[in-house]
Structure formats: structure tokens, C-alpha cells
Design a protein around this motif. Structure first.
Motif, short mmCIF file in Angstrom:
data_model
loop_
_atom_site.label_atom_id
_atom_site.label_comp_id
_atom_site.label_asym_id
_atom_site.label_seq_id
_atom_site.Cartn_x
_atom_site.Cartn_y
_atom_site.Cartn_z
N ALA A 169 0.83 -1.21 0.00
CA ALA A 169 0.00 0.00 0.00
C ALA A 169 0.87 1.26 0.00
CB ALA A 169 -0.92 -0.01 1.21
N GLN A 170 1.94 1.24 0.80
CA GLN A 170 2.84 2.41 0.85
C GLN A 170 3.54 2.63 -0.48
OE1 GLN A 170 5.88 2.13 3.88
NE2 GLN A 170 6.57 4.23 3.58
N LEU A 171 3.99 1.52 -1.12
CA LEU A 171 4.68 1.63 -2.40
C LEU A 171 3.77 2.26 -3.46
CD1 LEU A 171 7.02 1.00 -4.35
CD2 LEU A 171 6.05 -1.30 -4.65
N TYR A 172 2.52 1.79 -3.56
CA TYR A 172 1.62 2.30 -4.59
C TYR A 172 1.13 3.71 -4.26
CZ TYR A 172 1.50 -1.93 -7.35
OH TYR A 172 1.85 -2.97 -8.17
N GLU A 173 1.02 4.02 -2.98
CA GLU A 173 0.62 5.38 -2.59
C GLU A 173 1.72 6.38 -2.98
OE1 GLU A 173 -0.49 7.97 1.43
OE2 GLU A 173 -0.15 5.79 1.57
N ASN A 221 9.99 9.31 -5.30
CA ASN A 221 11.05 8.32 -5.44
C ASN A 221 11.09 7.42 -4.20
OD1 ASN A 221 11.74 9.49 -7.87
ND2 ASN A 221 13.37 10.74 -7.00
N THR A 222 11.32 6.13 -4.43
CA THR A 222 11.24 5.15 -3.35
C THR A 222 12.37 4.15 -3.47
OG1 THR A 222 8.82 5.34 -3.46
CG2 THR A 222 9.71 3.50 -2.20
N VAL A 223 12.91 3.72 -2.32
CA VAL A 223 13.91 2.66 -2.30
C VAL A 223 13.48 1.60 -1.30
CG1 VAL A 223 15.35 3.92 -0.64
CG2 VAL A 223 16.36 2.09 -2.02
N GLU A 253 11.96 8.09 -0.43
CA GLU A 253 11.32 7.49 0.75
C GLU A 253 11.83 6.06 0.89
OE1 GLU A 253 9.08 8.45 3.07
OE2 GLU A 253 8.85 10.53 2.37
N ILE A 254 12.11 5.64 2.11
CA ILE A 254 12.63 4.30 2.35
C ILE A 254 11.52 3.40 2.86
CG2 ILE A 254 14.23 2.91 3.73
CD1 ILE A 254 16.13 5.26 3.75
N ILE A 255 11.35 2.26 2.20
CA ILE A 255 10.44 1.21 2.68
C ILE A 255 11.31 0.03 3.10
CG2 ILE A 255 8.55 -0.36 2.11
CD1 ILE A 255 7.58 1.62 0.06
#
Length: 509
Positions: free
Chosen positions: A228-232, A239-241, A375-377
Motif C-alpha cells: 500500500a505504501q509503495l503504490y501510494e 522516489n522510493t527505495v 522514501e525508504i520502505i
């Protein structure tokens, strides 16, 4: 008897993906809309001529190809939507021949046909949809929309160019949600007392299971919050890692991310080769600006030898940014763990222009500036309940050969500690045994897990000795205070020994 099969319809997400990828390629944008909003067959689209478009009355004339030689042309007249007209207006400057008899989609060099080959359309639509949609599915979508909106089926028949209404009837399917509402309406509802005293049946598991299209498994177990966080974040073009150890599921999430225009890259260990691959991907996507910005190159091979490998990294970055709109493409990077200094420079150039989703085991502190707006997941091992669910789903094919299923599940959990890849590999290894006995589950270990060392006997001897000191302290009287203190601490330790042993038994990878 007619065969009333259910047409294969594209999902809204798949259609959105095709439109996003075709948005800057005006030719294929128009082709997609002609099939989706006018219901044309692909063979009819490629044979359209400029005279067939009547923009004053917003009507398109379509000549059916399904006729005998003795028959005259069978025509049908399709009202044009504003989307189709706008797309044609964008495509018009690209056409070199504006005469009435000219084909709207002329053939390329070396073609034996005067118009675009329908196989080229098939390949491009399949590419834009990641092999999920073929052109005729867009016509299915048009027909289904016409019928489901309550229009007369005879109108749909004329728009589609069908000879018989029976052919059109295959689109009279009812959406799944409407069928569910219909069944719910006739289902006998339980009374208040029945709901109060009867336990619920078929309660779904609290552990989310998401079906996927690719990967070692065709589903995600858990990871609901992370997905959910990735698609949001992706919807906001942030940008996401993804950070996590090997086998934790980073690649599985990336493999099944399919939104927007995606360019996939493996790693940043060889940055120039990676940049060349990015530009070649843009070349294949008909980015004509690339050819105008550099020396004349007419073929992909010329482009590869003259540009993608000879230009400097700085120049290649500038080219990629110049020929794309901001956030037009999503760059998915499989691994940034071993990113080099050159790779850091590329990321620093790209991170404010492209939407980037990356993955890695860790990020070196000296390279943190390249990820300043990411943003870091963090992906952690699956908790025990989700690990057990994964083990159960992967073990269905050999359940009859497992001697003790509970022991089997516990042993795999203890040996892998919730790492999805290790769970899959462990189950695959055990499945090769003719009979999965308790002895086999204890003997076979995952090579990445650490060997267990049994300290039980040593700890018992030590604790017993320390407790003996307490007794000796009482014998020494006032001089035995230190002995009693040490012995008392040993006694407290003995009380909590069980949870301590359990925590020490965990084998971190």
C-alpha cells in the motif's frame, strides 16, 4: 447451438497503462482509441484513409473486409468521440501525405504493403500492456461498454459490423459485482438469534494474500502495509527505495509493479552500459527527438554504436532528460547495493526528473546524497503467522508425504526465520524427499542458516555451580555476602532461563 463464450476484457489498470505508454506516440495513441472508442478491428484500422474521416459531422466511414468478392463494399458509419478527434489532430502534423486517398497509417520503409502491417499493431499493444492485452480486447471493451450502458443490442450490432445479433450477444455478460448483488438479494438472511449463537462460517484469514503475475510464487503473503505504501508513493511520483536482506522479497515487489511507462534496469555497477540501455529503450519507443539531437542515425544498430556507447555519461544523462517530460517514465532499478560513484552522479541527475523505484540490501552513507529525496520502505522477515501461511500454501502438492505437518512447519520456520526466498528453497529441497519424515526435516538445513550450538549442558553446570556458591555463603556467615549475592543472581537467571534459551536459539542469517 451457438457457443456463448465470455469475452476477454482488459482491466481498467491495464487500459490506463496502455494509454500512458502511448500518450507521446501519437500514431499508436490514435490506433488505440479507434479500437477502444470506435470498435474497429485492427485490420480495419490499418486500412483507413484520410477520406474516411468526416470531421464536420464527426463520423468515420469504415469499409468491412468481411465480404465476398461479388459483393460491394459494406460500409458502416461510426460517430467519432472527442478523444479520437483530438488524437487525430495531434497525429496530423506527423503525416507527410495529406491527400484524400492517402493511408492514415502508411507503411514504413521496405514494406510490401502500402499501409501499416496489423502485426506491428499487435506487437506494440502487447508491449505497451506487458503482454496482457491484444488489439481485439480493445474492441471487446468497446462492445461491452455499449451493451452494459443499456443500449439496444441492434445498435451495438451495427456499430460492430456484425452480420447477426447472435454474434453481438456474446457481449451480454453481467459484471461479477452485479451477479454478487443478485445472489445476495435472494440469500436467506439469518435471524437475530441465529447470528447471535451461530459461529460465522468461512471467515476469511486476517493474513492478506495478494495474487501476482510473475515471480517464484504467484502471490504475496502479507506485505499489505508495504505494498500500500509503495503504490501510494508511486501515485504521487515520489522516489522510493526498498531496503532489505537477500531473499526478503524486494524483486518480487518490483517484478509485479506495472504502472505507467516503466524502464527496467538491473544495477548501477556499469553505469554507462546502463545509460545506453535506457536510451535504446527510448529509441524503441519512437523518441524521434533523440535522432534530431545527435548525428544522423537511422537504425537501432547505428544508434547503439554511434551514441549509446561513445557519448560521455554527462551527455547521455542530458539526452535522456531532454527527450522526456518530467515524471513521464518510471525507472525501476533492481539493485543499488553496489552503486559506484558514476552511478551516484547519474542518480543525482535523474532523481528530480524521472520517477525512480529502487531496491538494495543497504545504502552506503557516503552515497546518501543520491537518495536525498527518496522514501525508504524497509522490508523485514515475515512474522511467524505469515511464514506459516506461506509454508502451508507452498506445501499443498506434497502434503500426503509429510509425516508430521506441525513439526515440518515449525522446523522450516526455525531454519529460515521468515525469509521468503529461504522458505521457498527449503520447501523445494524437502519436496525432493520420497518421504518427508521428522528425521529428514531435522537433518536437512538451509545452507544460509547458522549451525546450532547446544549450550544447555554447559549452562546447567554453570548455573548449578553459582547456586552452590549461595549455599557456601550461608556456611561462611558474615564473610559469605559476596557468595550469596552471586548465587542469588544465578537463581534469578535460572527463573528466566527458558525465554533466554528461546531467544538464543534464533539463527539470524
Amino acid at each position: 447451438m451457438a457457443n456463448y463464450h465470455t469475452p476477454n476484457l482488459p482491466t481498467s489498470e491495464e487500459l490506463e497503462q496502455v494509454h500512458q505508454r502511448a500518450d507521446r506516440n501519437y500514431k499508436y495513441k490514435l490506433i488505440v482509441l479507434l479500437m477502444q472508442e470506435a470498435g474497429l478491428r485492427v485490420s480495419e484500422v490499418v486500412r483507413l484513409q484520410i477520406r474516411d474521416f468526416d470531421f464536420e459531422n464527426k463520423v468515420l466511414t469504415v469499409r468491412s473486409l468481411k465480404k465476398r468478392k461479388s459483393q460491394k463494399d459494406k460500409l458502416r458509419f461510426i460517430p467519432l468521440t472527442d478523444n479520437v478527434i483530438q488524437a487525430f489532430a495531434q497525429y496530423w502534423p506527423k503525416l507527410k501525405d495529406h491527400s484524400a486517398d492517402a493511408y492514415v497509417f502508411p507503411a514504413g520503409r521496405g514494406s510490401s504493403k502500402p499501409h501499416l502491417d496489423r502485426r506491428s499493431v499487435w506487437r506494440r499493444i502487447k508491449k505497451y500492456s506487458n503482454q496482457n492485452i491484444h488489439p481485439h480486447m480493445l474492441r471487446h471493451h468497446f462492445a461491452s461498454n455499449i451493451v452494459s450502458k443499456g443500449n439496444d443490442i441492434k445498435v451495438a450490432k451495427e456499430l460492430l459490423g456484425h452480420k447477426s445479433v447472435k454474434t453481438t450477444e456474446i457481449y451480454l455478460h453481467v459484471p461479477q459485482q452485479q451477479m454478487r448483488l443478485a445472489i445476495d438479494s435472494i440469500e436467506q438472511q439469518p435471524t437475530f438469534w441465529q447470528r447471535l449463537f451461530t459461529p460465522p462460517k468461512g471467515t476469511p484469514s486476517e493474513i492478506p494474500i495478494t495474487h501476482t503475475k510473475t515471480g517464484l510464487t504467484k502471490f504475496h503473503v502479507g506485505r499489505k502495509a508495504e505494498i500500500a505504501q509503495l503504490y501510494e508513493l508511486a501515485a504521487k511520483k515520489v522516489n522510493t527505495v526498498l531496503i532489505g536482506e537477500q531473499g526478503i522479497g524486494k524483486s518480487h515487489l518490483l517484478d509485479n509493479y506495472q504502472r505507467g511507462n516503466i524502464i527496467r534496469m538491473d544495477e548501477f555497477q556499469y553505469p554507462k552500459r546502463l545509460l545506453g540501455g535506457l536510451l535504446l529503450e527510448l529509441f524503441d519507443n519512437d523518441k524521434e527527438e533523440i535522432l534530431k539531437l545527435i548525428s544522423r542515425t537511422e537504425t537501432r544498430r547505428d544508434f547503439e554504436t554511434k551514441v549509446a556507447t561513445r557519448e560521455s555519461i554527462k551527455r547521455l544523462c542530458e539526452l535522456a532528460i531532454e527527450v522526456t517530460r518530467e515524471k513521464e517514465y518510471t525507472i525501476v532499478i533492481d539493485d543499488v547495493t553496489n552503486i559506484t560513484k558514476s552511478g551516484v552522479r547519474i542518480l543525482e541527475n535523474f532523481k528530480n526528473h524521472f520517477h525512480i523505484i529502487a531496491a538494495g540490501r543497504r545504502i552506503r552513507m557516503e552515497y546518501r546524497t543520491a537518495f536525498s529525496n527518496f522514501e525508504i520502505i524497509e522490508l523485514t522477515p515475515l512474522p511467524r503467522p505469515e511464514s506459516i501461511t506461506l509454508i502451508e500454501r507452498l506445501s499443498t502438492s506434497h502434503l500426503d508425504r509429510i509425516e508430521d505437518f506441525e513439526s515440518y512447519k515449525n522446523r522450516i520456520w526455525e531454519d529460515t526465520q521468515g525469509n521468503p526466498l529461504y522458505i521457498i528453497e527449503m520447501i523445494d529441497r524437502l519436496a525432493k524427499e520420497p518421504r518427508i519424515t521428522v528425521e529428514a526435516t531435522e537433518r536437512i538445513k538451509h545452507t544460509a542458516s547458522k549451525n546450532e550450538i547446544d549450550f544447555t549442558v554447559i549452562l546447567i553446570i554453570c548455573i548449578s555451580s553459582l547456586m552452590g556458591l549461595r549455599y557456601m555463603g550461608s556456611e561462611f556467615g558474615e564473610d559469605g555476602g559476596a557468595f550469596r549475592l552471586i548465587g542469588g543472581l544465578a537463581l534469578v537467571f535460572a527463573i528466566f532461563a527458558r525465554p533466554i534459551f528461546r531467544s538464543l536459539k534464533r539463527k539470524w542469517l
